[in-house]
Design a protein around this motif. Structure first.
Motif, PDB file in Angstrom:
ATOM      1  N   GLU A  57       0.817  -1.207   0.000  1.00 31.35           N
ATOM      2  CA  GLU A  57       0.000   0.000   0.000  1.00 31.35           C
ATOM      3  C   GLU A  57       0.855   1.264   0.000  1.00 31.35           C
ATOM      4  O   GLU A  57       0.447   2.291  -0.482  1.00 31.35           O
ATOM      5  CB  GLU A  57      -0.920   0.046   1.225  1.00 31.35           C
ATOM      6  N   GLU A  60      -9.580   9.223 -12.324  1.00 28.34           N
ATOM      7  CA  GLU A  60      -8.548   9.007 -11.313  1.00 28.34           C
ATOM      8  C   GLU A  60      -7.348   9.939 -11.499  1.00 28.34           C
ATOM      9  O   GLU A  60      -6.371   9.838 -10.770  1.00 28.34           O
ATOM     10  CB  GLU A  60      -8.083   7.550 -11.364  1.00 28.34           C
ATOM     11  N   LYS A  85      -4.079   8.795  -8.559  1.00 29.33           N
ATOM     12  CA  LYS A  85      -3.876   7.704  -7.604  1.00 29.33           C
ATOM     13  C   LYS A  85      -4.247   6.389  -8.271  1.00 29.33           C
ATOM     14  O   LYS A  85      -5.275   6.284  -8.925  1.00 29.33           O
ATOM     15  CB  LYS A  85      -4.746   7.927  -6.366  1.00 29.33           C
ATOM     16  N   ARG A  86      -3.391   5.409  -8.083  1.00 33.95           N
ATOM     17  CA  ARG A  86      -3.685   4.042  -8.512  1.00 33.95           C
ATOM     18  C   ARG A  86      -3.898   3.231  -7.244  1.00 33.95           C
ATOM     19  O   ARG A  86      -3.024   3.157  -6.389  1.00 33.95           O
ATOM     20  CB  ARG A  86      -2.547   3.454  -9.330  1.00 33.95           C
ATOM     21  N   ASN A  87      -5.077   2.645  -7.134  1.00 34.02           N
ATOM     22  CA  ASN A  87      -5.413   1.873  -5.943  1.00 34.02           C
ATOM     23  C   ASN A  87      -4.751   0.507  -5.978  1.00 34.02           C
ATOM     24  O   ASN A  87      -4.500  -0.056  -7.035  1.00 34.02           O
ATOM     25  CB  ASN A  87      -6.934   1.709  -5.825  1.00 34.02           C
ATOM     26  N   GLU A 117      -4.605  -3.392  -5.757  1.00 33.37           N
ATOM     27  CA  GLU A 117      -5.539  -4.447  -6.118  1.00 33.37           C
ATOM     28  C   GLU A 117      -5.948  -5.199  -4.859  1.00 33.37           C
ATOM     29  O   GLU A 117      -5.111  -5.503  -4.010  1.00 33.37           O
ATOM     30  CB  GLU A 117      -4.877  -5.395  -7.114  1.00 33.37           C
ATOM     31  N   LYS A 118      -7.233  -5.477  -4.743  1.00 35.00           N
ATOM     32  CA  LYS A 118      -7.728  -6.158  -3.546  1.00 35.00           C
ATOM     33  C   LYS A 118      -7.208  -7.577  -3.498  1.00 35.00           C
ATOM     34  O   LYS A 118      -7.199  -8.293  -4.480  1.00 35.00           O
ATOM     35  CB  LYS A 118      -9.252  -6.157  -3.541  1.00 35.00           C
ATOM     36  N   SER A 167       1.582   1.218  -7.000  1.00 36.25           N
ATOM     37  CA  SER A 167       0.301   1.807  -6.638  1.00 36.25           C
ATOM     38  C   SER A 167       0.564   2.974  -5.711  1.00 36.25           C
ATOM     39  O   SER A 167       1.670   3.156  -5.222  1.00 36.25           O
ATOM     40  CB  SER A 167      -0.585   0.763  -5.959  1.00 36.25           C
ATOM     41  N   GLU A 177      -0.140   7.289  -4.816  1.00 32.20           N
ATOM     42  CA  GLU A 177      -0.350   8.588  -5.439  1.00 32.20           C
ATOM     43  C   GLU A 177       0.880   9.028  -6.224  1.00 32.20           C
ATOM     44  O   GLU A 177       1.994   8.626  -5.911  1.00 32.20           O
ATOM     45  CB  GLU A 177      -0.676   9.625  -4.366  1.00 32.20           C
TER      46      GLU A 177
END
Length: 156
Positions: free
Chosen positions: A42, A73, A89-91, A93-94, A108, A110
């Motif tokens: 993260e 985005e 921002k790239r989130n 991946e869950k 991922s 900002e």
């Protein structure tokens, strides 16, 4: 054009960070070094956003590779003191409970790039478009006025 990578990135021509009077980026030799990437996906910064800037007779054109991002985005802003800012921002991946990751290389988080534009930039006419993961920002230029030359008769 040299395609040899350097500490200053792949740049076209003989430009370097020291000869670009408009760049606001600060060179950080450790910016791409993530000592323990497995500890925190993260927190890995999306700092590798590359931007090309070319000047045509009519405009300054910026192209940024933003694969996988939607236009919602990404933000393009201009500041009063002729600064163009591209951010987004790239989130992450869950992760599903049963997923087993073998490698995580996509970044991922900002990102932000800032560019000081020259005096001839028309800041009120900036346009941005995004197609196939490439953001194109066009900043029209003021027409350069040629100085009026008046011949002076020489007496004597």
């Amino acid at each position: 054009m040299s395609l040899i990578p350097s500490f200053f990135g792949n740049r076209r021509g003989n430009n370097s960070i020291f000869s670009d009077p408009f760049a606001l980026d600060v060179w950080d030799p450790f910016r791409d070094v993530i000592p323990f990437p497995e500890l925190s996906r993260e927190n890995s910064a999306f700092v590798t956003t590359r931007v090309d800037w070319k000047e045509t007779p009519e405009a300054h054109v910026f192209k940024a590779d933003l694969p996988g991002l939607k236009k919602e985005e990404v933000k393009v802003e201009v500041e009063d003191d002729r600064v163009l800012q591209i951010s987004g921002k790239r989130n992450v991946e869950k992760e599903e409970k049963n997923d087993k990751w073998h490698r995580v290389e996509r970044s991922s988080g900002e990102f932000m790039r800032r560019f000081r534009l020259p005096e001839n930039a028309k800041m009120d006419q900036v346009r941005a478009a995004m197609e196939n993961g490439v953001l194109t920002v066009t900043v029209p230029k003021e027409e350069v006025k040629k100085p009026d030359v008046k011949a002076i008769e020489i007496s004597g």
